[in-house]
Design a protein around this motif. Structure first.
Motif, PDB file in Angstrom:
ATOM      1  N   GLY A   3       0.800  -1.212   0.000  1.00  0.00           N
ATOM      2  CA  GLY A   3       0.000   0.000   0.000  1.00  0.00           C
ATOM      3  C   GLY A   3       0.835   1.265   0.000  1.00  0.00           C
ATOM      4  N   VAL A   4       0.152   2.392  -0.197  1.00  0.00           N
ATOM      5  CA  VAL A   4       0.774   3.720  -0.197  1.00  0.00           C
ATOM      6  C   VAL A   4      -0.100   4.655   0.631  1.00  0.00           C
ATOM      7  N   THR A   5       0.507   5.379   1.532  1.00  0.00           N
ATOM      8  CA  THR A   5      -0.190   6.462   2.218  1.00  0.00           C
ATOM      9  C   THR A   5       0.544   7.760   1.917  1.00  0.00           C
ATOM     10  N   ILE A   6      -0.201   8.850   1.869  1.00  0.00           N
ATOM     11  CA  ILE A   6       0.389  10.157   1.564  1.00  0.00           C
ATOM     12  C   ILE A   6      -0.012  11.138   2.658  1.00  0.00           C
ATOM     13  N   GLU A   7       0.973  11.907   3.124  1.00  0.00           N
ATOM     14  CA  GLU A   7       0.674  12.989   4.062  1.00  0.00           C
ATOM     15  C   GLU A   7       1.293  14.276   3.528  1.00  0.00           C
ATOM     16  N   LYS A   8       0.707  15.410   3.915  1.00  0.00           N
ATOM     17  CA  LYS A   8       1.254  16.693   3.462  1.00  0.00           C
ATOM     18  C   LYS A   8       2.666  16.852   3.994  1.00  0.00           C
ATOM     19  N   GLU A   9       3.574  17.224   3.108  1.00  0.00           N
ATOM     20  CA  GLU A   9       4.970  17.362   3.484  1.00  0.00           C
ATOM     21  C   GLU A   9       5.137  18.407   4.578  1.00  0.00           C
ATOM     22  N   ALA A  10       5.902  18.045   5.606  1.00  0.00           N
ATOM     23  CA  ALA A  10       6.142  18.954   6.731  1.00  0.00           C
ATOM     24  C   ALA A  10       6.747  20.261   6.230  1.00  0.00           C
ATOM     25  N   GLY A  11       6.255  21.375   6.761  1.00  0.00           N
ATOM     26  CA  GLY A  11       6.793  22.683   6.428  1.00  0.00           C
ATOM     27  C   GLY A  11       6.240  23.289   5.149  1.00  0.00           C
ATOM     28  N   THR A  12       5.271  22.638   4.518  1.00  0.00           N
ATOM     29  CA  THR A  12       4.681  23.180   3.289  1.00  0.00           C
ATOM     30  C   THR A  12       3.272  23.691   3.554  1.00  0.00           C
ATOM     31  N   GLY A  13       2.780  24.526   2.632  1.00  0.00           N
ATOM     32  CA  GLY A  13       1.453  25.099   2.775  1.00  0.00           C
ATOM     33  C   GLY A  13       0.465  24.472   1.812  1.00  0.00           C
ATOM     34  N   VAL A  14      -0.696  25.094   1.705  1.00  0.00           N
ATOM     35  CA  VAL A  14      -1.749  24.662   0.782  1.00  0.00           C
ATOM     36  C   VAL A  14      -1.919  25.758  -0.270  1.00  0.00           C
ATOM     37  N   TRP A  15      -1.726  25.411  -1.519  1.00  0.00           N
ATOM     38  CA  TRP A  15      -1.745  26.378  -2.616  1.00  0.00           C
ATOM     39  C   TRP A  15      -3.176  26.755  -3.003  1.00  0.00           C
ATOM     40  N   HIS A  16      -3.382  28.073  -3.288  1.00  0.00           N
ATOM     41  CA  HIS A  16      -4.678  28.550  -3.796  1.00  0.00           C
ATOM     42  C   HIS A  16      -4.488  29.901  -4.454  1.00  0.00           C
ATOM     43  N   VAL A  17      -5.204  30.133  -5.554  1.00  0.00           N
ATOM     44  CA  VAL A  17      -5.225  31.435  -6.222  1.00  0.00           C
ATOM     45  C   VAL A  17      -6.562  32.093  -5.902  1.00  0.00           C
ATOM     46  N   HIS A  18      -6.503  33.311  -5.351  1.00  0.00           N
ATOM     47  CA  HIS A  18      -7.711  34.018  -4.933  1.00  0.00           C
ATOM     48  C   HIS A  18      -8.687  34.192  -6.099  1.00  0.00           C
ATOM     49  N   ASN A  19      -9.974  33.975  -5.795  1.00  0.00           N
ATOM     50  CA  ASN A  19     -11.061  34.093  -6.766  1.00  0.00           C
ATOM     51  C   ASN A  19     -10.903  33.154  -7.966  1.00  0.00           C
ATOM     52  N   THR A  20     -10.457  31.939  -7.679  1.00  0.00           N
ATOM     53  CA  THR A  20     -10.451  30.856  -8.669  1.00  0.00           C
ATOM     54  C   THR A  20     -10.854  29.567  -7.947  1.00  0.00           C
ATOM     55  N   GLY A  21     -11.240  28.579  -8.748  1.00  0.00           N
ATOM     56  CA  GLY A  21     -11.440  27.246  -8.206  1.00  0.00           C
ATOM     57  C   GLY A  21     -10.100  26.534  -8.202  1.00  0.00           C
ATOM     58  N   SER A  22      -9.447  26.493  -7.062  1.00  0.00           N
ATOM     59  CA  SER A  22      -8.082  25.947  -7.019  1.00  0.00           C
ATOM     60  C   SER A  22      -7.707  25.490  -5.629  1.00  0.00           C
ATOM     61  N   VAL A  23      -6.894  24.454  -5.575  1.00  0.00           N
ATOM     62  CA  VAL A  23      -6.288  23.985  -4.338  1.00  0.00           C
ATOM     63  C   VAL A  23      -5.196  22.989  -4.700  1.00  0.00           C
ATOM     64  N   GLY A  24      -4.149  22.928  -3.896  1.00  0.00           N
ATOM     65  CA  GLY A  24      -3.079  21.960  -4.140  1.00  0.00           C
ATOM     66  C   GLY A  24      -2.215  21.798  -2.914  1.00  0.00           C
ATOM     67  N   PHE A  25      -1.526  20.672  -2.831  1.00  0.00           N
ATOM     68  CA  PHE A  25      -0.602  20.444  -1.710  1.00  0.00           C
ATOM     69  C   PHE A  25       0.548  19.554  -2.153  1.00  0.00           C
ATOM     70  N   LYS A  26       1.606  19.591  -1.386  1.00  0.00           N
ATOM     71  CA  LYS A  26       2.770  18.744  -1.600  1.00  0.00           C
ATOM     72  C   LYS A  26       2.626  17.504  -0.711  1.00  0.00           C
ATOM     73  N   GLY A  27       2.612  16.345  -1.330  1.00  0.00           N
ATOM     74  CA  GLY A  27       2.401  15.112  -0.584  1.00  0.00           C
ATOM     75  C   GLY A  27       3.625  14.218  -0.544  1.00  0.00           C
ATOM     76  N   ARG A  28       3.910  13.685   0.628  1.00  0.00           N
ATOM     77  CA  ARG A  28       5.025  12.734   0.806  1.00  0.00           C
ATOM     78  C   ARG A  28       4.453  11.325   0.908  1.00  0.00           C
ATOM     79  N   PRO A  29       4.783  10.444  -0.016  1.00  0.00           N
ATOM     80  CA  PRO A  29       4.289   9.063   0.056  1.00  0.00           C
ATOM     81  C   PRO A  29       5.141   8.191   0.993  1.00  0.00           C
ATOM     82  N   TYR A  30       4.477   7.222   1.606  1.00  0.00           N
ATOM     83  CA  TYR A  30       5.124   6.186   2.410  1.00  0.00           C
ATOM     84  C   TYR A  30       4.614   4.833   1.927  1.00  0.00           C
ATOM     85  N   ILE A  31       5.515   3.864   1.870  1.00  0.00           N
ATOM     86  CA  ILE A  31       5.174   2.529   1.376  1.00  0.00           C
ATOM     87  C   ILE A  31       4.949   1.599   2.561  1.00  0.00           C
ATOM     88  N   THR A  32       3.861   0.865   2.526  1.00  0.00           N
ATOM     89  CA  THR A  32       3.546  -0.084   3.587  1.00  0.00           C
ATOM     90  C   THR A  32       3.564  -1.506   3.023  1.00  0.00           C
TER      91      THR A  32
END
Length: 326
Positions: free
Chosen positions: A163-192
């Motif tokens: 399996g794979v789990t993903i968590e938001k990378e430590a020290g990063t934010g959540v991306w968004h552009v004002h007055n748009t439909g947008s969102v993004g994040f930096k994810g760190r995968p871990y293998i189980t």
């Protein structure tokens, strides 16, 4: 063959030809025959004769599977060591590609001669000297040490990633552009699984077509490209083996109005390989993008609110939220 205590019922210095405090187990074929769970309790922790409720270093095994117990082995005990050791790891299983050592530990007061190390299946687990290396597919093998005419073995189960789990990378934010439909994040995968190490494998994402509807309908069938091979690092306790790379998880910034409900899903296959071996799929990780809207102008309420989810982590931003960066 049974063990004879190193002490006689009335004379502790002699053997009497009887099995006194040895213990036999019948785990594999219960009630029919003894298997390789066979240990003795013939001395206390301080080395004096007597039982203390613990196994000591008198071990016996049917290592050649001839139906007869091998001789008792008071000179050494066998342990498996792992190059990527960590709290809570399995001592009887290893990830594909893992490596370690077979260790024959000499008992107090005993002399141990030259040790020979062997494996029951070199394709499953190869042995060179006292070093072992797991192959690239799930299997089981017996790793053995032989000294002074005594042979002891331990079974090592090799497991593939599951399996794979993903968590938001430590020290990063959540991306968004004002007055748009947008969102993004930096994810760190871990293998189980997280109780073995996959530090000697590589992973990549495979190709798959998007399933999209509503606002994202024009993206239906959009291909997710095959990714490059990425190294996997040692285990982070409680999470799994850390992938040596960060995934940017977003769909872009959307401005076309009116916003209507829609979603896009990529069920992405994940593959692993050991060295330059044959790749094998081991998981599917879904990247899901969702946008909200009532299909009418002007933009109000939850219109344009976007959500990104992948590998168990989710982030959401509304249309009018302040701009923010990764």
């Amino acid at each position: 063959m049974l063990c004879d205590d190193p002490y006689h019922a009335t004379d502790p210095t002699n053997q009497e030809g009887k099995n006194n405090s040895c213990y036999l187990c019948m785990n594999k074929i219960a009630g029919t025959q003894n298997d390789d769970c066979y240990r003795c309790d013939v001395k206390k922790a301080d080395g004096t004769p007597g039982k203390d409720g613990k196994n000591d270093d008198c071990y016996g095994y049917d290592t050649d599977s001839d139906g007869t117990k091998d001789s008792c082995c008071p000179t050494f005990r066998l342990e498996l060591e792992f190059d990527n050791d960590f709290q809570g790891r399995s001592r009887s299983s290893a990830g594909v590609g893992e490596s370690g050592e077979i260790v024959a530990i000499q008992a107090d007061g005993q002399t141990m001669g030259a040790v020979t190390y062997t494996t029951s299946d070199a394709t499953c687990v190869a042995v060179s000297g006292d070093d072992w290396t797991a192959g690239d597919r799930a299997c089981s093998a017996q790793l053995c040490a032989e000294a002074n005419g005594c042979k002891q073995c331990k079974t090592l189960k090799i497991v593939e990633p599951s399996g794979v789990t993903i968590e938001k990378e430590a020290g990063t934010g959540v991306w968004h552009v004002h007055n748009t439909g947008s969102v993004g994040f930096k994810g760190r995968p871990y293998i189980t699984a997280a109780n073995v190490s996959f530090a000697n494998i590589e992973v990549r994402e495979g190709a798959v077509a998007a399933v999209a509807n509503g606002y994202f309908a024009s993206y239906n069938g959009l291909m997710h490209a095959v990714g490059g091979w990425v190294n996997v690092l040692p285990v982070v306790v409680g999470k799994g083996s850390k992938v040596d790379g960060v995934d940017t998880i977003s769909m872009g910034a959307f401005t076309t109005t009116p916003f209507s409900a829609g979603s896009l899903s990529w069920p992405i296959p994940w593959e692993f390989r050991v060295g330059t071996g044959t790749p094998k799929q081991f998981a599917v990780v879904t990247h899901l993008s969702v946008i909200e809207g009532d299909g009418a102008n002007p933009v109000n309420g939850n219109d344009g609110r976007c959500t990104q989810s992948k590998g168990g982590h989710t982030e959401t931003k509304s249309y009018g939220d302040a701009a923010s960066s990764y």
